[in-house]
Design a protein around this motif. Structure first.
Motif, PDB file in Angstrom:
ATOM      1  N   CYS A   1     -11.943  41.676  10.451  1.00 39.98           N
ATOM      2  CA  CYS A   1     -11.040  41.399   9.328  1.00 39.98           C
ATOM      3  C   CYS A   1     -11.831  41.185   8.041  1.00 39.98           C
ATOM      4  N   ILE A   2     -12.886  40.385   8.129  1.00 42.55           N
ATOM      5  CA  ILE A   2     -13.700  40.100   6.944  1.00 42.55           C
ATOM      6  C   ILE A   2     -14.300  41.389   6.392  1.00 42.55           C
ATOM      7  N   ARG A   3     -14.854  42.210   7.272  1.00 42.65           N
ATOM      8  CA  ARG A   3     -15.486  43.447   6.826  1.00 42.65           C
ATOM      9  C   ARG A   3     -14.471  44.384   6.183  1.00 42.65           C
ATOM     10  N   ARG A   4     -13.324  44.532   6.817  1.00 43.37           N
ATOM     11  CA  ARG A   4     -12.320  45.453   6.268  1.00 43.37           C
ATOM     12  C   ARG A   4     -11.817  44.992   4.912  1.00 43.37           C
ATOM     13  N   GLU A   5     -11.511  43.694   4.794  1.00 41.09           N
ATOM     14  CA  GLU A   5     -10.985  43.189   3.530  1.00 41.09           C
ATOM     15  C   GLU A   5     -12.052  43.220   2.437  1.00 41.09           C
ATOM     16  N   ALA A   6     -13.299  42.950   2.788  1.00 41.35           N
ATOM     17  CA  ALA A   6     -14.386  43.012   1.803  1.00 41.35           C
ATOM     18  C   ALA A   6     -14.575  44.428   1.293  1.00 41.35           C
ATOM     19  N   GLU A   7     -14.546  45.394   2.207  1.00 42.68           N
ATOM     20  CA  GLU A   7     -14.696  46.794   1.801  1.00 42.68           C
ATOM     21  C   GLU A   7     -13.545  47.228   0.897  1.00 42.68           C
ATOM     22  N   ALA A   8     -12.340  46.765   1.190  1.00 39.12           N
ATOM     23  CA  ALA A   8     -11.189  47.126   0.362  1.00 39.12           C
ATOM     24  C   ALA A   8     -11.305  46.533  -1.036  1.00 39.12           C
ATOM     25  N   LEU A   9     -11.772  45.289  -1.122  1.00 38.27           N
ATOM     26  CA  LEU A   9     -11.949  44.654  -2.436  1.00 38.27           C
ATOM     27  C   LEU A   9     -13.023  45.365  -3.242  1.00 38.27           C
ATOM     28  N   LEU A  10     -14.156  45.655  -2.608  1.00 34.95           N
ATOM     29  CA  LEU A  10     -15.235  46.359  -3.301  1.00 34.95           C
ATOM     30  C   LEU A  10     -14.774  47.733  -3.780  1.00 34.95           C
ATOM     31  N   ALA A  11     -14.003  48.423  -2.949  1.00 39.43           N
ATOM     32  CA  ALA A  11     -13.506  49.746  -3.333  1.00 39.43           C
ATOM     33  C   ALA A  11     -12.550  49.646  -4.508  1.00 39.43           C
ATOM     34  N   ALA A  12     -11.741  48.605  -4.538  1.00 39.18           N
ATOM     35  CA  ALA A  12     -10.798  48.431  -5.639  1.00 39.18           C
ATOM     36  C   ALA A  12     -11.531  48.181  -6.960  1.00 39.18           C
ATOM     37  N   VAL A  13     -12.572  47.353  -6.917  1.00 38.78           N
ATOM     38  CA  VAL A  13     -13.351  47.075  -8.130  1.00 38.78           C
ATOM     39  C   VAL A  13     -14.054  48.338  -8.607  1.00 38.78           C
TER      40      VAL A  13
END
Length: 214
Positions: A65-77
């Protein structure tokens, strides 16, 4: 029986996404220790053995969960900043706006990343730190670009840039949590608050105007 057969025909990636979505929701609401695998399975519409079959353990599920959400946030930025030749201040603004917008539109994700992941020890804290360092490096790049373009930028060292990026990211994290918990505060308002605060100080540095204690 037909419903079960239909569920089994779902692609593995789709089923895992459903489980992770449910897990993020449960971890955000209850915390890692209290979150129940029974509830996660129920929210995902699957059996608990299937959750274990796909994701092995509660620890591995939380890490995923942490990895997926972190990757999504980084991609959004990254998506907010890229695409077009913008001046450094506009790129920084776009990145901040994307950051706050993501946190506002995915509050459960933000709770998992900003609070739960950092308070449960290892290996979760390391995953959260990795995300933070990637964002800080990205922001440092934007500040460095601004410094290179500005008059008097020779007075800004690489250490200054790194420190400023860390300060900005830390402020953004705290402000995003406050904004999500304060009714009426929009992502754009939060981003503008931090942009005004940060860019005014950066502007002085670009002009070699430093504050110092008397």
């Amino acid at each position: 029986m037909a419903g079960g057969a239909k569920a089994r025909r779902l692609p593995r990636a789709v089923r895992e996404r459903q489980m992770l979505d449910a897990a993020v929701r449960s971890f955000a609401r209850h915390g890692y220790q209290t979150a129940s695998m029974d509830e996660i399975a129920e929210l995902a519409g699957v059996s608990k053995p299937l959750v274990y079959l796909y994701l092995n353990s509660k620890e591995e599920l939380f890490t995923a969960c942490i990895r997926r959400e972190a990757e999504a946030l980084l991609a959004a930025v990254a998506a907010g900043v890229e695409g077009g030749e913008l001046p450094p201040d506009e790129r920084l603004w776009a990145g901040l706006l994307a950051f706050f917008t993501y946190a506002a539109e995915h509050p459960d994700s933000w709770v998992v990343l900003s609070r739960q992941a950092r308070t449960q020890g290892e290996p979760f804290a390391t995953e959260a730190s990795r995300m933070r360092e990637e964002i800080a490096a990205y922001v440092a790049g934007l500040i460095g670009e601004a410094a290179r373009e500005a008059r008097g930028a020779a007075t800004i060292t690489e250490r200054d840039v790194t420190a400023l990026a860390q300060a900005l990211v830390g402020s953004a994290e705290s402000l995003a949590t406050w904004a999500n918990e304060t009714p009426g505060v929009t992502a754009k308002e939060a981003a503008a608050t931090l942009m005004n605060f940060a860019w005014a100080g950066l502007g002085n540095l670009m002009k070699s105007e430093r504050w110092s204690p008397r």
